[in-house]
Design an enzyme around this catalytic site. Structure first.
Site, PDB file in Angstrom:
ATOM      1  N   HIS A  60      -0.378  -0.120  16.319  1.00 53.93           N
ATOM      2  CA  HIS A  60      -1.472  -1.019  15.573  1.00 53.93           C
ATOM      3  C   HIS A  60      -1.548  -2.443  16.269  1.00 53.93           C
ATOM      4  CE1 HIS A  60      -2.107   2.115  12.507  1.00 53.93           C
ATOM      5  NE2 HIS A  60      -0.744   2.243  12.271  1.00 53.93           N
ATOM      6  N   ASP A 305       4.797   3.594  15.458  1.00 50.13           N
ATOM      7  CA  ASP A 305       3.896   3.057  14.400  1.00 50.13           C
ATOM      8  C   ASP A 305       3.972   1.356  13.933  1.00 50.13           C
ATOM      9  OD1 ASP A 305       1.948   3.139  12.216  1.00 50.13           O
ATOM     10  OD2 ASP A 305       3.202   4.225  10.831  1.00 50.13           O
ATOM     11  N   HIS A 309       2.018  -7.188   9.923  1.00 49.85           N
ATOM     12  CA  HIS A 309       1.316  -7.825   8.770  1.00 49.85           C
ATOM     13  C   HIS A 309       1.692  -9.132   8.611  1.00 49.85           C
ATOM     14  CE1 HIS A 309      -0.467  -4.100   7.157  1.00 49.85           C
ATOM     15  NE2 HIS A 309       0.801  -3.286   7.206  1.00 49.85           N
ATOM     16  N   GLY A 324       3.822  -0.898   5.998  1.00 48.07           N
ATOM     17  CA  GLY A 324       4.123  -0.689   7.368  1.00 48.07           C
ATOM     18  C   GLY A 324       4.953  -2.058   7.926  1.00 48.07           C
TER      19      GLY A 324
END
Lengths: 436, 201, 317
Positions: A60, A305, A309, A324
């Site tokens: 991400h 993954d 954040h 996450g």
């Protein structure tokens, strides 16, 4: 682009015998016992292991939309620091990567960033809403050449929609990467459902919510004859279903994250939201099962993954925190710790699970920016040098990522990336990121 | 008792304690002109058995039942913040209360006077006695407040470095008052508190 | 003596007994007295930090703190952006700046009190007044206190707890505390309202209320929210009541001296019928009174002393 030639001296190729490797004009120009490196800059790699540049199928990068958490530039720097030369950028950005325009934007940002190739993943459904298919063909035909489609973060739970998506991407050899999470069984779920969740008063996330979707999708994929990829499977039951599917010869692939190889739900007892992740950390038995699955090839790949954040989304009550954790710059160390140092996998196995296989699944192993290729003469010079004897205490503050939500912060892990080369150009040297 | 008692010398024997209590009982009755209207309240922990003994003697002298009880002063202390919070001891006010009565507070050792100050405050919340008197087995001096005992078993001049221990059959299995040097010298009475010693209850 | 009270599981038998004994003394020191106030916590500040409405619990804590002469600040954080949990940290920093000595926290998120106590945002003592579906330790303490007043020593006493264990923080704390105190606890609930792994809790579990009642020394009825039936935890309020409600017929199957508890607020006609709630063997109103004593005891033991060496900023002797 880069005229410099580099001679890597005495690295153990895929953990095997020592050899020299000459990187010139973006390819591996020579390989073997005694390479003539006249005019090349020599790097002493005695004691180091040479692997093909790692390929992450599940990253991400947060751009566009959450540039406070990560950007394509910062995420690819974290990737390079972790030995990756390519990352697949997940589609749950803002706006969602569900059009040719957005995937091309991400792809272009990756080209400018320069520390690793960025392969955008396209959304399966418009806005990840699970209602109608996004223009998968347009994304496939765009400059970004999307081959992996995923609504990651959200499960494509509608069986008909999933069936259509599986069928549709056959036209351009795409693959649907499913985030397996039955939504009704996981409403408000906060952690693995277990005796511990009952004790902590956190709503449980049953294994069956993952396994039921995997079982359904395996059967759907078999029915329509399509490729299916399972994101971050986390339970023993999931491993068993995929194993059964492979025994039947179905074109199913699966990934496991580094954190599901190492961490267990017990960490949640602290209510420290750094350990909040989707799918949740599971039991020690599940950890043992995913390790076995990765060792025997049931699970094809390790995918990070990597989910950055900002601090405020983690430094709060558990229920309010985001799901996450970071993963790019620690993935190889975790795999060494859980798989190599335990004897479950050798370095060529690591090369397969973290480079060859993910590139194959993502279909980025054959174009002009091919990744996950063998370390052989004439192949692209995507190489990572690692020092298996090194060890370090993880300090999240030093991560190249913009975020700090590493679950390994303060933990001692083995191994270290000494150098990463992307088409012959160092992105990491002497353990530090280079300026590009 | 955690601290060993070597180096302590006996200043009151069992007989001497009994004689002191007998004398104090007579003094209380004389001062009160009889035993009517008396309520005797011991301050835990060792003030309570002393109060019971004193009351038994008063009752036998005067042949009437004198109410006796206990008044825990922990919640009223001014030194609570100096140590971890402690378990409370029972407070037991005899039926009939203290309003209009003459309350005799009983404690084992009078030292800084802070325990008695706390007891007077605690008594305030229980009712309004006609008068309050103080009986202590030992007065070792070093007052930090203008407080004085009405009835004293023994005046015992001590140095601040010394420690006074009252042992009672009901609690300790023997009767004696001991004085000795403490292992760690304390600069002031209020800091000088350990289980089984004066001011500590 | 006690740094934080976050879970009933944190209390040893010795500590739990100390709190209950102290509560006994608090009752004795204030019951029937003209002056109910003790000077013990004069100059200390207790903050009631309520992210979730609960007038009963807040009032009980407020009264307990005031009876000990503490300064009480009611800080209702409901309505502030709790969904973005950042406010917990910011609120904690605000309270720390105000010099709070003790923080009584009620929150809809499990673990919020734990987070507050361990995050390093604040050095005050933290008292969990109910966190999500996790725990409510002072409720368990006041229930144990009430049980002890009626039954004496709780060792080998049979306590039946009936209702929503899955979403209920009261049941969780009660099982842990009563087990510590040596009581035999039986949980009764429909299988849908029992958490996974409950068979490993220190208690018995049954789905049959009628079978559990004849041997009970006490029955504790838990509030069941009618909304639960919308999520298919049970088919209807009527069916729940029929299978798991305490009505006059079931009440008559209890031993003669058994008592009935309910943490409140009650759903009359749902988990408990009106005549049972109003029966003299129902001690529900007494529980409210006892709540103040228990909370006084906990506040005293947490805040009166200098702490166990971990409390920062205190002048040690």
């Amino acid at each position: 682009m880069n005229g410099e030639s580099i001679l890597i001296r005495g690295a153990r190729i895929l953990g095997g015998p020592q050899g020299d490797m000459l990187l010139r004009d973006g390819v591996i120009a020579a390989l073997g016992g005694d390479v003539d490196g006249t005019g090349a800059r020599a790097i002493d790699a005695d004691g180091l292991v040479a692997l093909p540049g790692l390929v992450d199928l599940h990253t991400h990068l947060r751009e566009p939309g959450r540039e406070d958490a990560e950007t394509v530039a910062s995420g690819t720097r974290a990737a390079a620091a972790g030995g990756f030369t390519a990352v697949h950028a997940m589609a749950n950005t803002d706006p969602v990567a569900d059009t040719a325009g957005v995937v091309e934007q991400v792809w272009r940002l990756g080209r400018e960033a320069g520390h690793a190739d960025v392969r955008p993943v396209g959304a399966v459904t418009v806005g990840l809403a699970g209602e109608r298919l996004a223009e998968l063909g347009a994304m496939a035909d765009s400059a970004a050449r999307v081959r992996v489609f995923s609504d990651d973060g959200i499960c494509v739970s509608d069986a008909v929609l999933m069936r259509r998506a599986l069928e549709y991407v056959k036209a351009f050899d795409g693959v649907i990467a499913q985030h397996a999470q039955e939504p009704r069984l996981t409403e408000g779920a906060q952690m693995n459902e277990s005796e511990l969740s009952g004790r902590l008063g956190l709503r449980g996330w049953p294994s069956v919510a993952e396994e039921a979707i995997i079982a359904r999708d395996v059967l759907l994929a078999a029915h329509v004859g399509s490729r299916l990829h399972i994101c971050h499977l986390s339970t023993r039951g999931s491993v068993e279903i995929v194993r059964l599917a492979k025994q039947r010869g179905l074109p199913v692939t699966a990934e496991v994250t580094p954190h599901h190889l190492l961490l267990t739900e017990d960490l949640v007892s602290t209510y420290d939201a750094r350990y909040k992740v989707n799918p949740p950390l599971r039991s020690a038995d599940d950890v043992a099962a995913v390790r076995e699955g990765l060792a025997d090839g049931t699970i094809d790949i390790v995918a990070t993954d990597h989910a950055p954040h900002p601090v405020e989304d983690k430094e709060c009550e558990w229920d309010a925190a985001a799901f996450g954790m970071l993963g790019l710059d620690t993935a190889l160390s975790v795999v060494q710790h859980t798989m190599v140092d335990t004897g479950l996998l050798d370095w060529s196995g690591v090369a397969d699970r973290m480079s060859f296989a993910p590139a194959r699944i993502g279909r980025c192993d054959s174009d002009d920016a091919a990744q996950g290729r063998p370390l052989a003469v004439g192949e692209p010079a995507n190489v990572v040098l690692i020092d298996p004897a090194a060890s370090r205490t993880v300090d999240a503050r030093t991560s190249a990522s913009l975020s700090r939500n590493s679950p390994y912060d303060g933990m001692k892990l083995p191994g270290g990336v000494v150098a990463t080369f992307l088409r012959g150009r160092p992105t990491v040297e002497d353990g530090a990121l280079t300026w590009i | 008792m955690s601290r060993h008692l070597s180096g302590f010398r006996t200043v009151l024997s069992e007989d001497e304690i009994n004689r002191a209590l007998a004398r104090m009982a007579h003094e209380v009755v004389e001062r009160n002109k009889g035993a009517s209207g008396l309520v005797v309240l011991g301050i835990p922990s060792r003030g309570v058995p002393l109060a019971q003994r004193l009351t038994a003697r008063i009752s036998s002298v005067e042949d009437i039942a004198v109410p006796v009880g206990a008044l825990d002063v922990t919640m009223y202390r001014d030194d609570l913040r100096l140590r971890p919070a402690r378990a409370l001891e029972p407070t037991d006010i005899p039926d009939g209360g203290v309003d209009g009565k003459t309350v005799v507070l009983v404690d084992d050792v009078l030292y800084s006077g802070r325990t008695i100050r706390a007891a007077l405050t605690a008594l305030d919340d229980v009712g309004r006695p006609r008068a309050v008197r103080l009986a202590v087995l030992v007065d070792r001096g070093h007052r930090e407040l203008p407080i004085r005992a009405d009835h004293v078993g023994k005046n015992l001049p001590t140095s601040l470095r010394e420690s006074v221990r009252v042992l009672l059959n009901e609690v300790d299995g023997q009767d004696a008052v001991l004085v000795g040097a403490t292992a760690d010298a304390h600069p002031a009475p209020e800091a000088h508190l350990a289980a089984g010693e004066e001011e500590a209850r | 003596m006690i740094r934080h009270l976050l879970s009933a599981a944190d209390l040893s038998h010795e500590e739990a007994t100390l709190i209950l004994d102290t509560a006994d003394e608090m009752a004795r020191l204030t019951e029937g007295r003209a002056v109910k106030k003790l000077p013990t916590l004069r100059g200390r500040t207790v903050v009631n930090l309520f992210f979730e409405d609960s007038t009963r619990t807040r009032t009980s804590f407020e009264l307990a703190a005031k009876r000990l002469s503490a300064d009480v600040i009611n800080f209702s954080a409901k309505g502030s952006s709790v969904s973005k949990g950042e406010s917990l940290k910011d609120t904690a920093l605000t309270l720390a700046a105000m010099g709070a000595d003790g923080v009584v926290v009620r929150h809809s998120a499990s673990g919020a009190a734990y987070r507050l106590a361990t995050s390093g945002w604040i050095s005050a003592n933290v008292l969990n007044a109910g966190d999500g579906t996790h725990e409510h330790p002072t409720q368990a303490l006041l229930d144990a206190f009430t049980l002890r007043r009626h039954l004496g020593d709780l060792r080998d006493r049979d306590v039946v707890i009936v209702g929503d264990v899955l979403h209920g923080r009261v049941a969780r704390s009660n099982v842990l505390l009563l087990a510590t105190l040596g009581a035999r606890v039986t949980l009764v609930a429909p299988p849908t309202l029992l958490p996974l792994g409950v068979e490993n809790w220190p208690c018995e579990v049954t789905y049959d209320l009628d079978a559990a009642l004849p041997g009970a020394d006490a029955v504790m009825m838990l509030r069941v929210q009618r909304e639960r039936m919308n999520a298919a935890f049970f088919p209807s309020a009527r069916e729940y009541s029929r299978r798991y409600g305490l009505d006059a017929r079931r009440f008559s199957s209890l031993p003669e001296d058994a008592i009935v508890l309910h943490p409140g607020p009650m759903n009359r006609g749902m988990e408990i019928s009106a005549d049972v709630a109003d029966n003299e063997r129902s001690v529900i109103v007494e529980q409210v009174t006892n709540g103040v004593y228990v909370r006084m005891a906990v506040l005293y033991l947490m805040l009166a002393g200098s702490g166990t060496g971990s409390a920062g900023g205190e002048d040690a002797a």
